[in-house]
Motif scaffolding. Structure first.
Motif, short mmCIF file in Angstrom:
data_model
loop_
_atom_site.label_atom_id
_atom_site.label_comp_id
_atom_site.label_asym_id
_atom_site.label_seq_id
_atom_site.Cartn_x
_atom_site.Cartn_y
_atom_site.Cartn_z
N ASP A 293 0.82 -1.21 0.00
CA ASP A 293 0.00 0.00 0.00
C ASP A 293 0.86 1.27 0.00
OD1 ASP A 293 -2.32 -1.41 -0.05
OD2 ASP A 293 -2.72 -1.25 2.09
N SER A 294 2.04 1.18 0.61
CA SER A 294 2.87 2.38 0.68
C SER A 294 3.34 2.81 -0.72
CB SER A 294 4.06 2.17 1.61
OG SER A 294 4.94 1.22 1.07
N LEU A 295 3.40 1.87 -1.68
CA LEU A 295 3.76 2.26 -3.05
C LEU A 295 2.69 3.19 -3.62
CD1 LEU A 295 5.00 -1.07 -4.68
CD2 LEU A 295 6.35 0.83 -3.81
N ILE A 296 1.44 2.82 -3.38
CA ILE A 296 0.34 3.64 -3.89
C ILE A 296 0.35 4.99 -3.19
CG2 ILE A 296 -2.18 3.76 -4.05
CD1 ILE A 296 -2.09 0.64 -4.15
N GLU A 297 0.60 4.97 -1.89
CA GLU A 297 0.66 6.22 -1.14
C GLU A 297 1.81 7.09 -1.63
OE1 GLU A 297 0.75 5.17 2.99
OE2 GLU A 297 -1.44 5.04 3.08
N ALA A 298 2.95 6.45 -1.90
CA ALA A 298 4.11 7.22 -2.39
C ALA A 298 3.76 7.90 -3.71
CB ALA A 298 5.31 6.30 -2.56
N ALA A 299 3.11 7.15 -4.60
CA ALA A 299 2.75 7.73 -5.89
C ALA A 299 1.80 8.91 -5.71
CB ALA A 299 2.11 6.66 -6.78
N ARG A 300 0.84 8.74 -4.82
CA ARG A 300 -0.11 9.84 -4.60
C ARG A 300 0.60 11.05 -3.98
NH1 ARG A 300 -4.88 8.26 -1.16
NH2 ARG A 300 -5.60 10.30 -1.82
N SER A 301 1.54 10.79 -3.06
CA SER A 301 2.23 11.91 -2.43
C SER A 301 3.07 12.68 -3.45
CB SER A 301 3.12 11.42 -1.29
OG SER A 301 4.31 10.84 -1.79
N LEU A 302 3.40 12.02 -4.57
CA LEU A 302 4.16 12.70 -5.62
C LEU A 302 3.24 13.42 -6.59
CD1 LEU A 302 6.76 9.88 -6.15
CD2 LEU A 302 7.24 12.17 -5.31
N GLY A 303 1.95 13.42 -6.30
CA GLY A 303 1.02 14.20 -7.10
C GLY A 303 0.27 13.42 -8.15
N ALA A 304 0.39 12.08 -8.16
CA ALA A 304 -0.28 11.30 -9.19
C ALA A 304 -1.77 11.19 -8.87
CB ALA A 304 0.34 9.91 -9.28
N SER A 305 -2.61 11.38 -9.89
CA SER A 305 -4.04 11.18 -9.71
C SER A 305 -4.32 9.69 -9.63
CB SER A 305 -4.80 11.79 -10.88
OG SER A 305 -4.52 11.04 -12.06
N ARG A 306 -5.56 9.35 -9.24
CA ARG A 306 -5.88 7.93 -9.12
C ARG A 306 -5.70 7.20 -10.45
NH1 ARG A 306 -8.34 6.82 -4.13
NH2 ARG A 306 -8.34 8.74 -2.96
N LEU A 307 -6.06 7.85 -11.53
CA LEU A 307 -5.92 7.23 -12.85
C LEU A 307 -4.44 7.00 -13.18
CD1 LEU A 307 -8.04 6.42 -14.98
CD2 LEU A 307 -7.32 8.43 -16.27
N GLN A 308 -3.61 8.00 -12.83
CA GLN A 308 -2.17 7.84 -13.10
C GLN A 308 -1.57 6.73 -12.24
OE1 GLN A 308 -1.32 11.99 -12.41
NE2 GLN A 308 -0.57 12.26 -14.49
N VAL A 309 -2.03 6.64 -10.98
CA VAL A 309 -1.54 5.56 -10.13
C VAL A 309 -1.90 4.22 -10.75
CG1 VAL A 309 -1.77 4.46 -7.88
CG2 VAL A 309 -1.69 6.94 -8.03
N LEU A 310 -3.14 4.11 -11.26
CA LEU A 310 -3.59 2.87 -11.87
C LEU A 310 -2.76 2.52 -13.10
CD1 LEU A 310 -5.94 0.71 -11.81
CD2 LEU A 310 -7.04 2.12 -13.53
N ARG A 311 -2.56 3.52 -13.96
CA ARG A 311 -1.93 3.28 -15.25
C ARG A 311 -0.42 3.08 -15.12
NH1 ARG A 311 -0.20 6.35 -19.29
NH2 ARG A 311 -0.44 8.23 -18.04
N ARG A 312 0.21 3.89 -14.24
CA ARG A 312 1.67 3.86 -14.19
C ARG A 312 2.20 2.86 -13.18
NH1 ARG A 312 4.00 9.14 -15.57
NH2 ARG A 312 5.87 7.99 -14.99
N LEU A 313 1.37 2.51 -12.20
CA LEU A 313 1.91 1.69 -11.11
C LEU A 313 1.16 0.37 -10.97
CD1 LEU A 313 4.12 2.02 -8.97
CD2 LEU A 313 2.35 2.73 -7.39
N ILE A 314 -0.17 0.45 -10.79
CA ILE A 314 -0.90 -0.76 -10.40
C ILE A 314 -0.98 -1.75 -11.56
CG2 ILE A 314 -3.13 -1.63 -9.64
CD1 ILE A 314 -3.44 0.96 -8.06
N ILE A 315 -1.35 -1.25 -12.75
CA ILE A 315 -1.46 -2.19 -13.87
C ILE A 315 -0.10 -2.80 -14.23
CG2 ILE A 315 -2.03 -2.38 -16.33
CD1 ILE A 315 -4.46 -0.69 -15.81
N PRO A 316 0.98 -2.01 -14.33
CA PRO A 316 2.27 -2.66 -14.60
C PRO A 316 2.64 -3.70 -13.54
CG PRO A 316 2.47 -0.30 -14.92
CD PRO A 316 1.10 -0.54 -14.36
N LEU A 317 2.37 -3.40 -12.28
CA LEU A 317 2.76 -4.35 -11.23
C LEU A 317 1.84 -5.57 -11.21
CD1 LEU A 317 3.69 -1.94 -8.31
CD2 LEU A 317 5.22 -3.35 -9.66
N ALA A 318 0.60 -5.40 -11.69
CA ALA A 318 -0.34 -6.52 -11.70
C ALA A 318 -0.26 -7.30 -13.01
CB ALA A 318 -1.76 -6.02 -11.47
N MET A 319 0.62 -6.86 -13.94
CA MET A 319 0.67 -7.48 -15.26
C MET A 319 0.90 -8.99 -15.22
SD MET A 319 -0.14 -6.71 -18.14
CE MET A 319 -0.16 -5.03 -18.67
#
Lengths: 355, 289
Positions: free
Chosen positions: B188-214
């Motif tokens: 969860d801290s990865l998602i929090e880190a991304a958000r703290s860097l200003g990423a919107s929920r869509l950006q978190v999904l596209r740049r972080l969650i989908i690649p990691l869930a690939m």
């Protein structure tokens, strides 16, 4: 850069009051340590300031902007997590670039800023590596570079050094402090390690059970703590309890302890005195009497622990244990079981109200 | 640690043999032997039963290429596989995300059970239940007419969408399970880190969650695509006349026409095509994981 004001913030989780009416002013450009045992609410407070969570009541102001209802992605803060939280699917450079690229900056300016940030944390050559190829200290630096490259208004650190081994931790303390000074960013640092709080910060706030117990510069809190809790939590302290006499206390056997610092309190009530173990001088009872320093107690050495550059004597006095730190500077050691005299000055004694 | 053990005196495969042997003996008996027999059949003119004459031939394989029908059917089966996989991903991934990241404790267990339920029900029962729902005047019609102010008849039964619905229902748990496992492993801290860097929920999904869930998405896609391309039960029952696919034709050869050699040959061509597709996709898949 900006200062941060936390005003009367409360936050409950069910029946548990994680934060209870906490107000702190974090000065612009300062390095502020939130210190407390686990469950004291320090991490909750950091998460409220970051915007991962929202207060039930109270205000959080960054610069001049009230942000208590603003979500984290709009707060322009930088955060370093305890486990670093580096993105495993990206290279070091991409990790650092993430915050800039979600903002839609141009490739050229991203590349330039990432290089500057990596140079600042002395990782200029490792941009192509993956996080799993780095050591703990290097990951820590990447996390820091990633947090500061976006030029946040506040830098929040959640026990960032606790996963490192001791030698590396000391190096990183120095390094973190250097970087913080260099960019002059307001920094809020959560830790349960009192030594870290003392060495790194220019202000400390001690939290306990969701309340701010005490705050101030490290030396002030260390030299004249206002409560037994902060005296024992920030550094080591001997607590002596007795009846208040106005300028000190009277122990149960009638011995008077004189204090020159600390809270004023009237005679008649109960009070405590805190004495730092390194302020007490120890001598064998048979040795020629030293110049009296004001306060004196007799006791017997029950244990001695050797710790390299210093030794700790545990002196038993009528069932109570008094700790004494002595530098190992060639003085003859005192064996366990010997009767000793302890003495220290009133200036080293802090009167605190009874707990 | 593992390296130390491997380097020790007990290194190599020998100590692991007792652990491997049961599985491999079973696989040999249950898969390799029948498969070899099928491979053998596929080169015969007729079944070697009840004293029939038979000889070796490649006629069965030639039949695939000489008739455009089989190629057309294979194409439509591949398209069916692709479509079902896509729907499973679209439906399964969000469900897996909620299960892994939003729900906690008992509610997660309950929802999980609902997702797994199709696994535990008999395939035929499942399909016939859909038939009752989808047919003209069926449950779906009744419900829609009760809600909507105007008269409507969806009558999805015996149509391509009915086949898709039935197959997605059967296979979506695979996608949920594989995605759940990879999503749950994302800190969860990865998602929090991304958000703290200003990423919107869509950006978190596209740049972080989908690649990691690939890896989970790909594993689910392979688990779904391969059996769906050869599926025959859902197409036959829910598709009716429109439900003629490559899998149903193979089934016909074994069950109705009793031309086992042709059925076997068609099966091996399917196997070959699927393997070629997976091999061709593997560089892309490997880069993605």
């Amino acid at each position: 850069m900006a200062d941060v004001q936390v005003e009367s913030v409360s936050r409950s989780f069910g029946a548990h009051k994680a934060l209870d009416d906490v107000s702190i002013a974090f000065p612009d450009g300062g390095f502020y340590a939130l210190l407390g045992p686990s469950g004291s609410g320090k991490t909750t407070l950091l998460r409220l300031i970051a915007g991962f969570d929202f207060p039930d009541s109270g205000r959080i102001i960054i610069g001049r902007e009230g942000v208590e209802r603003v979500p984290v992605e709009k707060r322009r803060i930088g955060m370093v997590f305890q486990n670093y939280a580096l993105f495993p699917n990206m290279s070091v450079a991409d990790n650092v670039a993430f915050g800039l690229s979600v903002r839609g900056e141009s490739k050229a300016s991203i590349a330039r800023e990432v290089r500057q940030a990596l140079d600042l944390v002395q990782l200029g050559k490792l941009g192509e590596r993956r996080p799993h190829q780095l050591s703990g200290g290097q990951r820590q630096r990447v996390a820091l570079a990633r947090a500061i490259v976006t030029k946040p208004r506040v830098l929040l650190l959640d026990e960032p050094l606790s996963a490192l081994d001791k030698a590396l931790r000391v190096d990183m303390q120095v390094e973190l402090k250097r970087i913080q000074r260099e960019i002059g960013i307001t920094t809020i640092f959560v830790t349960h390690d009192q030594e870290e709080a003392l060495t790194m910060s220019d202000r400390i706030g001690i939290l306990r059970d969701g309340r701010l117990v005490e705050e101030g510069p490290p030396e002030d809190i260390y030299n004249s703590p206002k409560s037994e809790f902060s005296a024992t939590f920030l550094g080591d302290a001997n607590i002596l309890r007795g009846d208040a006499t106005g300028d000190g206390i009277r122990l149960s056997d009638g011995t008077a302890i004189v204090a020159s610092g600390g809270v004023a309190n009237a005679t008649g009530g109960k009070a405590s005195c805190a004495v730092r173990p390194e302020r007490i001088k120890i001598a064998t009872a048979t040795a020629s009497p030293l110049a009296a320093e004001g306060n004196m107690l007799r006791g017997r050495v029950s244990k001695r622990i050797f710790a390299g550059n210093s030794s700790t004597y545990f002196v038993d006095r009528m069932g109570e244990v008094i700790k004494v730190h002595v530098q190992n500077s060639g003085a003859t050691k005192i064996e366990e079981g010997n009767d000793v005299v302890l003495h220290w000055s009133p200036e080293s004694t802090v009167l605190i109200s009874a707990a | 640690m593992a390296g130390n053990i491997a380097a020790g005196p007990l290194s190599g495969i020998r100590p692991a043999l007792p652990l491997l042997a049961p599985a491999y003996l079973w696989l040999t008996l249950a898969i390799f032997l029948p498969l070899s027999a099928m491979a053998f059949f596929s080169f015969m003119t007729d079944l070697p039963l009840s004293g029939k004459d038979w000889s070796f031939t490649i006629r069965n394989y030639a039949a695939f290429f000489s008739s455009g029908l089989y190629v057309t059917l294979l194409w439509s089966s591949l398209r069916l596989g692709l479509e079902v996989t896509l729907w499973c991903a679209l439906i399964g991934f969000p469900a897996a995300y909620v299960l892994a990241k939003v729900l906690k404790g008992r509610s997660r267990e309950a929802i999980f059970l609902l997702v797994i339920l199709p696994f535990w029900s008999n395939g035929l029962v499942r399909i016939f239940s859909w038939a009752m729902v989808l047919r003209e005047g069926g449950i779906l019609d009744v419900v829609l007419n009760a809600i909507l102010p105007f008269k409507i008849s969806v009558d999805l039964m015996y149509s391509y969408p009915a086949v898709i619905i039935g197959l997605v229902h059967s296979y979506v748990p695979y996608m949920v399970l594989t995605c759940y496992l990879t999503l749950q492993a994302i800190d969860d801290s990865l998602i929090e880190a991304a958000r703290s860097l200003g990423a919107s929920r869509l950006q978190v999904l596209r740049r972080l969650i989908i690649p990691l869930a690939m890896p989970g998405l790909i594993a689910g896609a392979v688990l779904i695509f391969v059996p769906v391309v050869g599926s025959f039960m859902e197409p036959r029952i829910l598709g009716g006349r429109t439900g003629t696919f490559y899998g149903t034709v193979i089934e016909d050869q074994f069950v109705a026409v009793f031309n086992w050699p042709l059925g076997a040959a068609l099966s091996f061509i399917l196997l070959a095509v699927v393997l070629v597709i997976l091999a061709a996709a593997s560089p892309v898949l490997r880069r993605a994981t």
